[in-house]
Design a protein around this motif. Sequence first.
Motif, short mmCIF file in Angstrom:
data_model
loop_
_atom_site.label_atom_id
_atom_site.label_comp_id
_atom_site.label_asym_id
_atom_site.label_seq_id
_atom_site.Cartn_x
_atom_site.Cartn_y
_atom_site.Cartn_z
N GLN A 156 1.05 -1.45 0.20
CA GLN A 156 0.16 -0.04 -0.07
C GLN A 156 0.82 1.13 0.09
N HIS A 159 2.56 1.78 -3.45
CA HIS A 159 1.61 2.31 -4.46
C HIS A 159 1.54 3.87 -4.26
N ASP A 160 1.38 4.28 -2.84
CA ASP A 160 0.96 5.66 -2.66
C ASP A 160 2.08 6.53 -2.90
N ARG A 163 3.31 7.53 -6.41
CA ARG A 163 2.51 8.67 -6.97
C ARG A 163 2.36 10.02 -6.11
N TYR A 165 3.00 13.65 -4.94
CA TYR A 165 3.23 14.82 -5.60
C TYR A 165 3.64 14.94 -7.11
N PRO A 166 2.69 14.33 -7.88
CA PRO A 166 2.92 13.88 -9.37
C PRO A 166 3.36 15.32 -10.05
N LEU A 222 3.91 1.81 -14.00
CA LEU A 222 4.58 3.08 -13.63
C LEU A 222 5.97 3.56 -13.90
N TYR A 225 7.54 5.25 -16.85
CA TYR A 225 7.15 6.59 -17.04
C TYR A 225 8.18 7.50 -16.60
N TYR A 226 9.05 7.01 -15.52
CA TYR A 226 9.95 7.59 -14.86
C TYR A 226 11.28 7.37 -15.43
N ASN A 261 1.14 9.67 3.40
CA ASN A 261 1.97 10.14 2.44
C ASN A 261 2.16 11.42 2.08
N GLU A 262 0.97 12.36 1.95
CA GLU A 262 0.55 13.61 1.65
C GLU A 262 1.29 14.55 2.79
N LEU B 19 -7.83 -0.25 -3.05
CA LEU B 19 -6.98 1.15 -3.66
C LEU B 19 -6.10 0.53 -4.53
N PRO B 37 -0.36 7.95 -15.50
CA PRO B 37 -0.12 7.08 -14.25
C PRO B 37 0.03 7.66 -12.96
N HIS B 38 0.07 9.09 -13.01
CA HIS B 38 0.56 9.86 -11.76
C HIS B 38 -0.66 10.32 -10.97
N TYR B 39 -1.86 9.87 -10.88
CA TYR B 39 -2.65 10.39 -10.02
C TYR B 39 -2.42 9.90 -8.42
N ARG B 40 -2.58 10.95 -7.75
CA ARG B 40 -2.42 10.80 -6.59
C ARG B 40 -3.71 9.80 -5.64
N ALA B 41 -3.23 9.22 -4.72
CA ALA B 41 -4.28 8.61 -3.88
C ALA B 41 -5.62 9.27 -3.50
N GLN B 70 -9.14 2.52 0.37
CA GLN B 70 -8.59 1.92 1.68
C GLN B 70 -9.75 1.78 2.76
#
Lengths: 434, 211
Positions: A156, A159-160, A163, A165-166, A222, A225-226, A261-262, B19, B37-41, B70
Amino acid sequence: MQNGMETAKYTRGRSREGELPKGRSLESRNTAAPLAAAPEMASRRAWLEDFRHMLSSEAIDFERLRTRCFQGCPDGEGIRATCWKILLGYLPPDTSSWEAVLESKRALYHQLVKETIINPHEDEESDSGEVVDHPLNPNPESSWNRFFVDNQVLLQIDHDTRRLYPDLSFFQQPTPYPRASYSAGMEALKKRVERSSLPSQRVGTTRMGIINMKSTAKYSSLEKYYLPLKEGEEAHWEVVERILFVHAKCNKGIGYVQGMNEVIGPLYYVFFQHPDVRWKEHAEADTSFCFSALMAEIGDVFTKKLDSAHLGIGGAMRSLMQLLKDKDPVLSKNFVKKGVEPQFFGFRWITLLLSQEFLLPELMRIWDSLFADANRFDFLLYMCCSMIISVREKLIAGDFAEAVKLLQHYPPLDIHKLLCNAEEIRRFHPLKKR
Amino acid sequence: MAAQGKKEHLYKILVIGDLGTGKTSIIKRYVHQFFSPHYRATIGVDFALKVLNWDNSTTIRLQLWDIAGQERFGNMTRVYYKEAVGAFVVFDVTRLSTFEAVQMWKADLDNKVLLPNGKAIPAVLLANKCDLASEGFLGNINQLDDYCREKGFHAWFETSAKENIGIEEAARSLVAKILENDETIDHPQPDGDGIRVGEEDGRAPKKTKCC
């Protein structure tokens, strides 16, 4: 504005209309508000000098620092990073002790990393060479089992944080201080998830009897892409991933909750901007402790069990709606009539300390005030209320969908005005002791 | 304003699932024809609008509610689900655990929201990220058909937000089912004047607005 330089860099031409309700009680009252206007060029130097002076004194006047930070910290010279560390209680006001404090905390973090990111293979063999643990060990206390449970959490987090601050390239860039460089044998967490997630999926059978899954499934699209990192390199998001994983392991009660994460992202970003290489290098450890300190205060809103409790997110949302009702009963009624619920926007605003609503430079300025708030985090609710009221005309004119969309995609307004209005709400409609 | 005799419907549709299954990507693809592919959660809920010209006499406004995946957000779902008339339940074909969670999501849905006639709201199952799927995962289509029947899904579709596969079809299928429900459900008439008037304040999720 003190954030002028960086704001310009990030806003990419977003307009900054200063919208304020007309004819309402919100227009700035020219009283000596604690949130004085941001210093202009002339006083900028004095303002910077004041911070330098405060931070270089042997014993920092905490109350004074707090008052000053509430009005915004300067961007350069690592001042913001230092101020946040003090405000969050990581650094004591006694500056002579900083070196010792930092050294012991950073050592402690490295110890935690060692203990929590365990490799179960280490326990596999007893002294006699006999195998005592193995991947199929049914004992829930076995390290293999722990490893698999941990990987669910890690998956989890992975995963977060990938992504995070894209719109900012920072987190995808390699850190000059990859963990592997000073912890031999440290395995990248992302690799651990890649390896552990797919093979384990093949084992399960569904109730539909689908068992012929092949192992050729690609893990994630993903990565490509980087820019690929070289072997041994580590992106900043991986550092954040590790901090979160260590935090989740050390705080099993709350574990990892999406959104952490944010909250951690801006802390790490600010700490990493410190010009002193030693502070930069240890941004990871410092972020970890400051994040923990922050979680000790705001963890309740992340806790599902407390959702409807006074201290949880439910209580915070109720306080926000009560504040709105006191400050702007017309708008409050309009919300009720339209069915606009705080869960649709306030949940995210409050839980993430507004980190998804503003661009990073603006957010940093908001966090100066949030962290410097004597009644942390009441000011967050005043700020949320100010944000709602600042777009009241559009909210009232729009239908349900327009209103919710506006609140979920908050327009780029003048931060200083929002903060001043929040301050005014605090003065005239203080929250009852929560 | 709609032309004379033109019907306008406003439907609230939920997008739920574990999620990282691609709920936000599906919505962005459907609404903005765009993939990143860059969407934030998603934290809490996010919300998007799509207008469909269903046929010459029908316009449909879809409110798509992107619900955080989640488990922590479980207590919020009751208020998010309110007055929804359809749902997509999404899983990620590369992660079996997300498929296993599908029935949990479906049960949660049926438990918290019902149509005015007391029936479950129509739900369509989306097997997302099919561009990444290994052969064989969805090999046995009959079995997934059986699964949908048993669990009360209206239909299922293989989708890829990245490659733009299956999303339009899935949406059409769900909307058709919602329309069908709408016509068969006997709406209570306000004050017996026989004319349904859209609520003035545009209060969300309403079934039908006739102009």
